[in-house]
Design a protein around this motif. Sequence first.
Motif, PDB file in Angstrom:
ATOM      1  N   ASP A  11     -61.676 -46.435 -43.241  1.00 19.74           N
ATOM      2  CA  ASP A  11     -62.833 -45.970 -44.012  1.00 19.74           C
ATOM      3  C   ASP A  11     -63.910 -45.485 -43.048  1.00 19.74           C
ATOM      4  O   ASP A  11     -64.481 -46.301 -42.310  1.00 19.74           O
ATOM      5  N   PRO A  12     -64.224 -44.167 -43.006  1.00 16.36           N
ATOM      6  CA  PRO A  12     -65.253 -43.688 -42.075  1.00 16.36           C
ATOM      7  C   PRO A  12     -66.666 -44.175 -42.382  1.00 16.36           C
ATOM      8  O   PRO A  12     -67.576 -43.917 -41.599  1.00 16.36           O
ATOM      9  N   LEU A 223     -64.587 -51.273 -34.627  1.00 18.32           N
ATOM     10  CA  LEU A 223     -64.522 -50.225 -35.640  1.00 18.32           C
ATOM     11  C   LEU A 223     -63.631 -49.080 -35.173  1.00 18.32           C
ATOM     12  O   LEU A 223     -63.937 -48.432 -34.164  1.00 18.32           O
ATOM     13  N   PRO A 224     -62.559 -48.779 -35.885  1.00 18.49           N
ATOM     14  CA  PRO A 224     -61.710 -47.639 -35.502  1.00 18.49           C
ATOM     15  C   PRO A 224     -62.449 -46.323 -35.698  1.00 18.49           C
ATOM     16  O   PRO A 224     -63.357 -46.220 -36.523  1.00 18.49           O
ATOM     17  N   SER A 225     -62.051 -45.319 -34.935  1.00 18.96           N
ATOM     18  CA  SER A 225     -62.661 -44.006 -35.060  1.00 18.96           C
ATOM     19  C   SER A 225     -61.698 -42.964 -34.512  1.00 18.96           C
ATOM     20  O   SER A 225     -60.656 -43.291 -33.928  1.00 18.96           O
ATOM     21  N   GLY A 229     -64.938 -43.352 -28.736  1.00 16.14           N
ATOM     22  CA  GLY A 229     -65.010 -44.801 -28.868  1.00 16.14           C
ATOM     23  C   GLY A 229     -63.657 -45.449 -29.043  1.00 16.14           C
ATOM     24  O   GLY A 229     -63.463 -46.617 -28.680  1.00 16.14           O
ATOM     25  N   GLU A 230     -62.689 -44.718 -29.585  1.00 15.19           N
ATOM     26  CA  GLU A 230     -61.357 -45.280 -29.760  1.00 15.19           C
ATOM     27  C   GLU A 230     -60.681 -45.506 -28.411  1.00 15.19           C
ATOM     28  O   GLU A 230     -59.942 -46.472 -28.233  1.00 15.19           O
ATOM     29  N   PRO A 271     -66.075 -40.114 -39.226  1.00 15.42           N
ATOM     30  CA  PRO A 271     -64.861 -40.656 -38.625  1.00 15.42           C
ATOM     31  C   PRO A 271     -64.919 -40.758 -37.105  1.00 15.42           C
ATOM     32  O   PRO A 271     -64.179 -41.551 -36.515  1.00 15.42           O
ATOM     33  N   ALA A 272     -65.768 -39.969 -36.447  1.00 15.35           N
ATOM     34  CA  ALA A 272     -65.786 -39.935 -34.986  1.00 15.35           C
ATOM     35  C   ALA A 272     -66.791 -40.902 -34.381  1.00 15.35           C
ATOM     36  O   ALA A 272     -66.513 -41.530 -33.355  1.00 15.35           O
ATOM     37  N   VAL A 273     -67.973 -41.008 -34.983  1.00 15.95           N
ATOM     38  CA  VAL A 273     -69.007 -41.930 -34.499  1.00 15.95           C
ATOM     39  C   VAL A 273     -69.350 -42.864 -35.650  1.00 15.95           C
ATOM     40  O   VAL A 273     -70.047 -42.470 -36.584  1.00 15.95           O
TER      41      VAL A 273
END
Length: 324
Positions: A11-12, A223-225, A229-230, A271-273
């Motif tokens: 979930d973004p 937190l996945p992204s 950060g991943e 989704p990215a940050v």
Amino acid sequence: MPRFAHDLPFDPAHGHTPEALLAVPAPPAPPGFDDFWRARRAAARRIDPRPRVGAFVEERDGVRVHEVTYASTSGRCGGWLALPADGRPARHGFVIGHGYGGRDTAGDALPLPLPGSAALLPCMTGMPTRSLRADVPAHSAEHVLHGIGSRDTYVLGDCVADLWCAASALLELLPELDGRGLGYLGESFGGGLGALALPWDERFAAALLTVPTFGNHPLRLTLPSTGSGESVRGYAREHPEVVDVLAYYDAATAATRLRLPVLAACALFDPAVPPPGQFAVHNALAGPHTLHLLDAGHFAHPGEAEERRRLRAATDTFFARHLR
């Protein structure tokens, strides 16, 4: 909360309501945090930027754009210099950071927020297209890990210094800007770097931080992204001691020292940050600040163009109020 169809495995929004996002805190500063950054700033201040204006690129949006290079703490950086097209002395100056991935043109940052302005748009150390280096990986997933074993060797420290040295280069090229107070604009990677850089540099008077990254690393590691950060999350699973280094590069912790006026544009869905990290930076800001809500960041969605237009209008109004 906005709802967007997506095929991501997470979930973004990370389950955070707007109220929950506004409660995300900043981590406490590690020992010697302020001394570390003041020493980095002092080292950058000793650098003679030796700016060199290169080829003319284009004229658009009231400015003439040239290539430019300047010296930073880790070597020379390249970028673009935007000057008033009418040839008159600049009334305002900006340093403009970029997202993770670099930049190949100055055009995405134009027009500048105020008429009669100049700007230096650097590419950070190792980033395409104008600051590529053989010893620094250019891809964001690898760049964000370069030198991460120590707070003194982490590449993000060099990138922060690139912003300070960009300001020095701009002021050397345009002495009419000295004492006027510079503006800073940074999005994503550039937003996080701005939060880290600005508390220690009195030459800046106001800033826009859009979907800033590097906020609340302890939370980001959970937190996945789809962003850089991943890579850090994966590295931390194998090297948990890296949290001690990341503590010195936490944009939210730095924001607790940031006292100049800031317009923070934070997304509810990204989704990215991860939004909780973005809001951690906003929530920690120590000076006057305004929150500009975005439905989404790093995600194509209906209404995106209008959302960008509204942010640009808010940016123009903000800098008109805070830059002399």
